[in-house]
Motif scaffolding. Structure first.
Motif, PDB file in Angstrom:
ATOM      1  N   LEU A   1       1.721  12.685  -6.556  1.00 38.96           N
ATOM      2  CA  LEU A   1       1.919  11.599  -5.598  1.00 38.96           C
ATOM      3  C   LEU A   1       1.296  10.301  -6.112  1.00 38.96           C
ATOM      4  O   LEU A   1       1.855   9.220  -5.920  1.00 38.96           O
ATOM      5  N   ILE A   2       0.139  10.416  -6.744  1.00 37.94           N
ATOM      6  CA  ILE A   2      -0.510   9.228  -7.313  1.00 37.94           C
ATOM      7  C   ILE A   2       0.366   8.608  -8.398  1.00 37.94           C
ATOM      8  O   ILE A   2       0.521   7.385  -8.479  1.00 37.94           O
TER       9      ILE A   2
ATOM     10  N   ILE B   1       0.832  -1.197   0.000  1.00 41.38           N
ATOM     11  CA  ILE B   1       0.000   0.000   0.000  1.00 41.38           C
ATOM     12  C   ILE B   1       0.868   1.248   0.000  1.00 41.38           C
ATOM     13  O   ILE B   1       1.839   1.348   0.743  1.00 41.38           O
ATOM     14  N   VAL B   2       0.476   2.196  -0.843  1.00 39.98           N
ATOM     15  CA  VAL B   2       1.066   3.533  -0.826  1.00 39.98           C
ATOM     16  C   VAL B   2      -0.059   4.498  -0.482  1.00 39.98           C
ATOM     17  O   VAL B   2      -1.000   4.669  -1.263  1.00 39.98           O
ATOM     18  N   GLY B   3      -0.007   5.081   0.702  1.00 37.12           N
ATOM     19  CA  GLY B   3      -1.055   5.984   1.149  1.00 37.12           C
ATOM     20  C   GLY B   3      -0.812   7.407   0.694  1.00 37.12           C
ATOM     21  O   GLY B   3       0.329   7.866   0.641  1.00 37.12           O
ATOM     22  N   ILE B   4      -1.903   8.102   0.349  1.00 40.04           N
ATOM     23  CA  ILE B   4      -1.860   9.518  -0.027  1.00 40.04           C
ATOM     24  C   ILE B   4      -2.727  10.266   0.970  1.00 40.04           C
ATOM     25  O   ILE B   4      -3.901   9.932   1.156  1.00 40.04           O
ATOM     26  N   ALA B   5      -2.163  11.285   1.608  1.00 41.49           N
ATOM     27  CA  ALA B   5      -2.931  12.009   2.624  1.00 41.49           C
ATOM     28  C   ALA B   5      -2.374  13.409   2.812  1.00 41.49           C
ATOM     29  O   ALA B   5      -1.264  13.729   2.359  1.00 41.49           O
ATOM     30  N   ARG B   6      -3.149  14.237   3.503  1.00 41.12           N
ATOM     31  CA  ARG B   6      -2.701  15.598   3.814  1.00 41.12           C
ATOM     32  C   ARG B   6      -1.838  15.629   5.064  1.00 41.12           C
ATOM     33  O   ARG B   6      -1.144  16.613   5.303  1.00 41.12           O
ATOM     34  N   ARG B   7      -1.910  14.576   5.859  1.00 42.18           N
ATOM     35  CA  ARG B   7      -1.135  14.553   7.097  1.00 42.18           C
ATOM     36  C   ARG B   7      -0.652  13.136   7.367  1.00 42.18           C
ATOM     37  O   ARG B   7      -1.202  12.167   6.836  1.00 42.18           O
TER      38      ARG B   7
ATOM     39  N   LEU C   1       2.712   8.996   1.432  1.00 40.36           N
ATOM     40  CA  LEU C   1       3.097  10.211   0.718  1.00 40.36           C
ATOM     41  C   LEU C   1       2.159  11.327   1.163  1.00 40.36           C
ATOM     42  O   LEU C   1       0.939  11.192   1.067  1.00 40.36           O
ATOM     43  N   VAL C   2       2.727  12.414   1.651  1.00 38.80           N
ATOM     44  CA  VAL C   2       1.940  13.481   2.262  1.00 38.80           C
ATOM     45  C   VAL C   2       2.055  14.761   1.446  1.00 38.80           C
ATOM     46  O   VAL C   2       3.155  15.160   1.040  1.00 38.80           O
ATOM     47  N   GLY C   3       0.923  15.407   1.212  1.00 34.97           N
ATOM     48  CA  GLY C   3       0.920  16.667   0.487  1.00 34.97           C
ATOM     49  C   GLY C   3      -0.481  17.237   0.425  1.00 34.97           C
ATOM     50  O   GLY C   3      -1.458  16.573   0.787  1.00 34.97           O
ATOM     51  N   GLU C   4      -0.591  18.451  -0.041  1.00 33.85           N
ATOM     52  CA  GLU C   4      -1.899  19.073  -0.231  1.00 33.85           C
ATOM     53  C   GLU C   4      -2.581  18.447  -1.450  1.00 33.85           C
ATOM     54  O   GLU C   4      -1.902  17.963  -2.368  1.00 33.85           O
TER      55      GLU C   4
END
Length: 227
Positions: free
Chosen positions: A62-63, A33-39, A52-55
């Motif tokens: 990131l995707i 799993i590669v997670g994408i989130a703001r925090r 992977l964290v970003g706005e």
């Protein structure tokens, strides 16, 4: 399946279902799993994943960086949390579609969406009409396979508990057995862990098309790989 297992790009990693999916993947060699989130979010011991964290504006990059086989979208809010209809739609429709379009641009051909039982663009209920519109929009993006999960009440702890939800969660399993039969089985409550099991099963499916999974279909998907 590529070496190292199926790569899942998870947007909405910090929510109830996202956390459950991360937990269910611990110890599995067939999924990464590669997670994408703001925090950042606290990961369970043994989690075999990246975060992977970003706005949100940066999420397409990131995707793409996730190099995933499957996009799992567990994004979602409530009218209470959003504050108004425009803010709700911005997340449950606009941001979901934004991520789906980014996934297609990155070459991802399989998407799994967490929607809601009763989703219908023609519904008079704003929440359900937005969910239905989102499902319809994703169906036009050209995914080789699109799986839409439509759970009813998710049994689990929420940081922002809705009014009466604690009582509903306590009563839901009993009501499901006693009352929700036939066409109403789709409205039976389900645990986030079960939804996560269904996601992991569906992530391996290769058949082309658009598939909608309500309560019974999610249970069947789980049985294909075992609890």
């Amino acid at each position: 399946m590529r070496p190292g297992g199926t790569r899942i790009c998870l947007v909405g990693a910090t929510g109830l279902t996202g956390n459950a999916l991360i937990a269910q993947a611990v110890g599995r060699e067939d999924v990464h799993i590669v997670g994408i989130a703001r925090r950042e979010t606290k990961l369970p011991p043994g989690a075999r994943m990246e975060m992977l964290v970003g706005e949100p504006i940066d999420w397409p990059l990131l995707i793409r960086a996730a190099r995933a086989d499957v996009l799992v979208c567990a994004l979602g809010t409530t009218m209470r949390q959003a504050g108004d209809e425009a803010a709700f739609r911005a997340i449950d429709h606009d941001l979901v579609r934004f991520c789906a379009e980014a996934a297609r641009a990155a070459g991802i051909e399989h998407m799994i969406l967490i929607s809601s039982v009763g989703a219908d663009r023609a519904s008079r209920h704003f929440y359900l009409s937005v969910k239905g519109e989102t499902e319809q929009a994703l169906g036009k993006l050209g995914f080789r396979r699109l799986d839409i999960l439509r759970p009813s009440l998710l049994r689990g702890h929420r940081w922002h508990r809705r009014p009466g939800e604690a009582i509903a969660q306590m009563l839901a399993p009993m009501l499901g057995v006693l009352v929700l039969h036939g066409k109403y089985r789709a409205y039976r409550s389900i645990s986030p862990a079960k939804v996560a099991h269904a996601i992991l099963a569906l992530a391996r499916e290769k058949e082309r098309g658009r598939f909608v999974h309500e309560y019974d279909a999610m249970q069947r998907a789980i049985r294909r790989i075992g609890d």
